[in-house]
Design an enzyme around this catalytic site. Sequence first.
Site, PDB file in Angstrom:
ATOM      1  N   HIS A  50       0.838  -1.207   0.000  1.00  0.00           N
ATOM      2  CA  HIS A  50       0.000   0.000   0.000  1.00  0.00           C
ATOM      3  C   HIS A  50       0.870   1.252   0.000  1.00  0.00           C
ATOM      4  CE1 HIS A  50      -3.224   2.787   1.455  1.00  0.00           C
ATOM      5  NE2 HIS A  50      -2.195   3.329   2.079  1.00  0.00           N
ATOM      6  N   GLU A  51       1.879   1.283   0.856  1.00  0.00           N
ATOM      7  CA  GLU A  51       2.753   2.459   0.925  1.00  0.00           C
ATOM      8  C   GLU A  51       3.546   2.632  -0.363  1.00  0.00           C
ATOM      9  OE1 GLU A  51       2.257   4.564   3.106  1.00  0.00           O
ATOM     10  OE2 GLU A  51       1.052   3.317   4.438  1.00  0.00           O
TER      11      GLU A  51
ATOM     12  N   HIS B  52       1.474   4.369  -2.863  1.00  0.00           N
ATOM     13  CA  HIS B  52       1.559   5.835  -2.788  1.00  0.00           C
ATOM     14  C   HIS B  52       2.784   6.348  -3.542  1.00  0.00           C
ATOM     15  CE1 HIS B  52      -1.792   6.803  -0.235  1.00  0.00           C
ATOM     16  NE2 HIS B  52      -1.376   6.044   0.753  1.00  0.00           N
TER      17      HIS B  52
ATOM     18  N   GLU C  12      -6.295   7.048  -0.887  1.00  0.00           N
ATOM     19  CA  GLU C  12      -6.179   5.849  -0.067  1.00  0.00           C
ATOM     20  C   GLU C  12      -6.794   4.646  -0.779  1.00  0.00           C
ATOM     21  OE1 GLU C  12      -4.438   5.362   2.596  1.00  0.00           O
ATOM     22  OE2 GLU C  12      -3.831   7.468   2.710  1.00  0.00           O
TER      23      GLU C  12
END
Length: 290
Positions: free
Chosen positions: A135-136, A139, A211
């Site tokens: 997930h990071e 980003h 997100e």
Amino acid sequence: MANNLKTVVLLTGMTLFLMFVGQVIGPRLGTQHGMAVGLAIAAIGNFISYFFSDKIALAMYSAQPVTREELPRAYDVVERLTQRIGLPMPKIYVIPDDSPNAFATGRNPSHASVAVTQGILNLLDDEELEGVLAHELGHVRNRDILISSVAATLAGAITLLARSAMWFGMFGGSRDRDDRDGGGGLSALLMIILAPIAALLIQMAVSRSREYEADHTGANFTHNPYALARALQKLDAWSKRSPLAASPSTAHLFIVQPMVGGDTLSSLFSTHPPIAKRIERLTGRPPDGF
């Protein structure tokens, strides 16, 4: 390109905001060049925001860099994922806090950092940790990190300005006739009104959709959306039991909403969508059914 454009608009908006503030409060501080002072402050602030916002965010949470030998579990996951998707290896940091959370920061993929708390390392199994780190990296891949980092710095500056203006109006508003006529109070009132407006603009720039997009991107990296969904469910529950006290200006950086102050300015910076909706988007099912 969209995030790069948002960053330019955000920095330009902050410049205009500070020039206006300088024009308003300059006479209160004994100068007729308040707009020029505001422009100079904005130039310095924009430079710091672009090149040092990531370091500021990491320092705020006492994040410590770690080596592969110190944290092989996270290093192996991040290295495997970055090789698979063609990203440079980011720097890895650990935040010495028992609350489970994580964030990514930096101005581009070549200058990216991923920070995890000690709590998240203790809480999640290997598959769930991989989901969070993916997930990071989502980003980073989506280039959210620059605008998120810049917004964190600017939001902190706006909050400081607003609160300084309130104190200035309270304690510096009766030094001369203009102040007795309410000039100091007017300056403070303008800041109290303008700061939330600027904060809302930042909230718009750092939209909640990022997100969802990072969840989707991370799940594509691992081909395991259920691991991230399980991680989000755990993080949501445990972060409430052991909350991370975060500045409202940097709360949007984290994978789940940390604890922030309850004042009006703090609430304006809430940018996280509900965990239940994120899980449902990942799995196609409500949290209780996956």
